[in-house]
Design a protein around this motif. Structure first.
Motif, PDB file in Angstrom:
ATOM      1  N   LEU A 157       1.983  51.724  55.461  1.00 31.82           N
ATOM      2  CA  LEU A 157       2.956  51.440  54.406  1.00 31.82           C
ATOM      3  C   LEU A 157       3.756  50.182  54.725  1.00 31.82           C
ATOM      4  N   LEU A 158       4.231  50.077  55.950  1.00 35.75           N
ATOM      5  CA  LEU A 158       5.024  48.914  56.339  1.00 35.75           C
ATOM      6  C   LEU A 158       4.174  47.646  56.339  1.00 35.75           C
ATOM      7  N   ASP A 189      21.422  50.025  43.026  1.00 31.84           N
ATOM      8  CA  ASP A 189      20.252  50.817  43.367  1.00 31.84           C
ATOM      9  C   ASP A 189      19.496  50.085  44.474  1.00 31.84           C
ATOM     10  N   CYS A 190      19.266  50.754  45.589  1.00 33.28           N
ATOM     11  CA  CYS A 190      18.609  50.117  46.731  1.00 33.28           C
ATOM     12  C   CYS A 190      17.175  49.703  46.441  1.00 33.28           C
ATOM     13  N   MET A 191      16.584  50.276  45.387  1.00 31.34           N
ATOM     14  CA  MET A 191      15.220  49.885  45.012  1.00 31.34           C
ATOM     15  C   MET A 191      15.192  48.624  44.166  1.00 31.34           C
ATOM     16  N   GLU A 208       8.470  54.389  44.720  1.00 29.97           N
ATOM     17  CA  GLU A 208       9.853  54.231  45.170  1.00 29.97           C
ATOM     18  C   GLU A 208       9.919  53.637  46.574  1.00 29.97           C
ATOM     19  N   GLN A 209       9.034  54.069  47.443  1.00 27.46           N
ATOM     20  CA  GLN A 209       9.001  53.498  48.791  1.00 27.46           C
ATOM     21  C   GLN A 209       8.677  52.010  48.738  1.00 27.46           C
ATOM     22  N   GLN A 248      13.960  59.074  53.468  1.00 25.95           N
ATOM     23  CA  GLN A 248      13.330  60.263  52.902  1.00 25.95           C
ATOM     24  C   GLN A 248      13.727  60.524  51.452  1.00 25.95           C
ATOM     25  N   HIS A 249      14.742  59.810  50.960  1.00 25.33           N
ATOM     26  CA  HIS A 249      15.174  60.006  49.579  1.00 25.33           C
ATOM     27  C   HIS A 249      14.256  59.306  48.582  1.00 25.33           C
ATOM     28  N   PHE A 250      13.373  58.463  49.056  1.00 24.49           N
ATOM     29  CA  PHE A 250      12.449  57.751  48.177  1.00 24.49           C
ATOM     30  C   PHE A 250      11.166  58.570  48.138  1.00 24.49           C
ATOM     31  N   LEU A 251      11.001  59.315  47.050  1.00 23.81           N
ATOM     32  CA  LEU A 251      10.083  60.453  47.023  1.00 23.81           C
ATOM     33  C   LEU A 251       8.657  60.115  46.629  1.00 23.81           C
ATOM     34  N   THR A 252       8.413  58.938  46.068  1.00 27.36           N
ATOM     35  CA  THR A 252       7.072  58.579  45.618  1.00 27.36           C
ATOM     36  C   THR A 252       6.627  57.291  46.294  1.00 27.36           C
ATOM     37  N   ASN A 253       5.325  57.015  46.227  1.00 22.35           N
ATOM     38  CA  ASN A 253       4.808  55.759  46.770  1.00 22.35           C
ATOM     39  C   ASN A 253       5.475  54.564  46.092  1.00 22.35           C
TER      40      ASN A 253
END
Length: 262
Positions: free
Chosen positions: A225-226, A95-97, A123-124, A116-121
């Motif tokens: 975010l970054l 899992d990349c997370m 997850e990002q 874009q597959h990381f749908l929530t704050n």
């Protein structure tokens, strides 16, 4: 493999050969990645590598690449495509997370709008934390994501025609249509792709539907975010050819550096 959650967001990838047929010809991101890869002699990490569309070309240029994906089917296809090639590629199912690789790298990237597959704050943040843990000091993270222009943030009530192509396996013509529903609160667009297969007589013989949800992030939001996750933005482009980002851009391509204090 990661257990399916209540919202299974991998339908577009459950047929790896179909995915390759529709996406493998895309190569616009490879030159920029090769340019940055040439600056390092160590391993390069490809996050959400899929079937190795970019992993394999980088390895062909002599780079050692670690391809990571959560989807075993996509990785199996990647292994199959590279099995007869003498390339330095490690295919890893994680899992990349929550990456737990036994190495760090000077360059990590993710392409195909995977961000874009990381749908929530949450997850990002988990994704960026995973990247940061596996980057060396001053390491570079490169990724692209669709620009949230007005033509993207739409909802449709009828099927919108996208494109036609020939399926390599069946040799049938495939008409591709899309249905989209954009949620402005969550910034998530829910998409249904409808593929209608036609024979030589033009008769529809098969239909396949897949669903995918993608989150959009706005430029100022991405900068914050970054920064909050310990990354300095070195450059942001409007495409993989390094053209400037404008209001009419179709995508955002970020070149980020890990901050030493993180």
């Amino acid at each position: 493999m990661q257990e399916k959650k209540s919202h299974y967001n991998f339908e577009e990838y459950d047929d790896p050969s179909l995915y390759d047929g529709e996406n493998e010809s895309y190569i616009s991101d490879i030159p920029l990645l090769l340019k940055w890869a040439s600056l390092t002699k160590g391993a390069i990490i490809d996050i959400a590598c899929g079937t190795g569309r970019v992993t394999i070309p980088l390895a062909r240029q002599g780079h050692r690449v670690i391809g990571v994906d959560v989807h075993n089917g996509m990785l199996d296809e990647a292994r199959k495509k590279s099995s007869d090639l003498r390339l330095e590629i490690d295919w890893v199912q994680q899992d990349c997370m929550d990456l737990n690789l036994e190495t760090t790298a000077d360059v990590i990237y993710t392409v195909g709008n995977s961000f874009q597959h990381f749908l929530t704050n949450e997850e990002q943040d988990k994704l960026l934390a995973s990247v940061s843990r596996h980057l060396n000091p001053d390491g570079i993270f490169i990724f692209g994501t669709r620009f949230p222009g007005p033509e993207e943030l739409i909802s449709t009530t009828t099927e919108e025609f996208w494109k036609t192509y020939e399926d390599e396996v069946s040799k049938l013509q495939v008409d591709v249509y899309c249905l989209s529903s954009y949620d402005a609160i969550t910034q998530i667009q829910h998409n249904t792709t409808i593929r209608k297969y036609r024979n030589d007589a033009g008769e529809e013989v098969k239909e396949k539907k897949t669903a995918i949800s993608l989150r959009f992030v706005f430029p100022e939001e991405m900068e914050r975010l970054l920064a909050m996750n310990g990354f300095k933005v070195l450059n942001v482009y409007g495409d993989w050819n390094e053209n400037p980002l404008t209001g009419g851009s179709k995508e955002m391509v970020y070149i980020c550096q890990k901050a030493r204090w993180k």
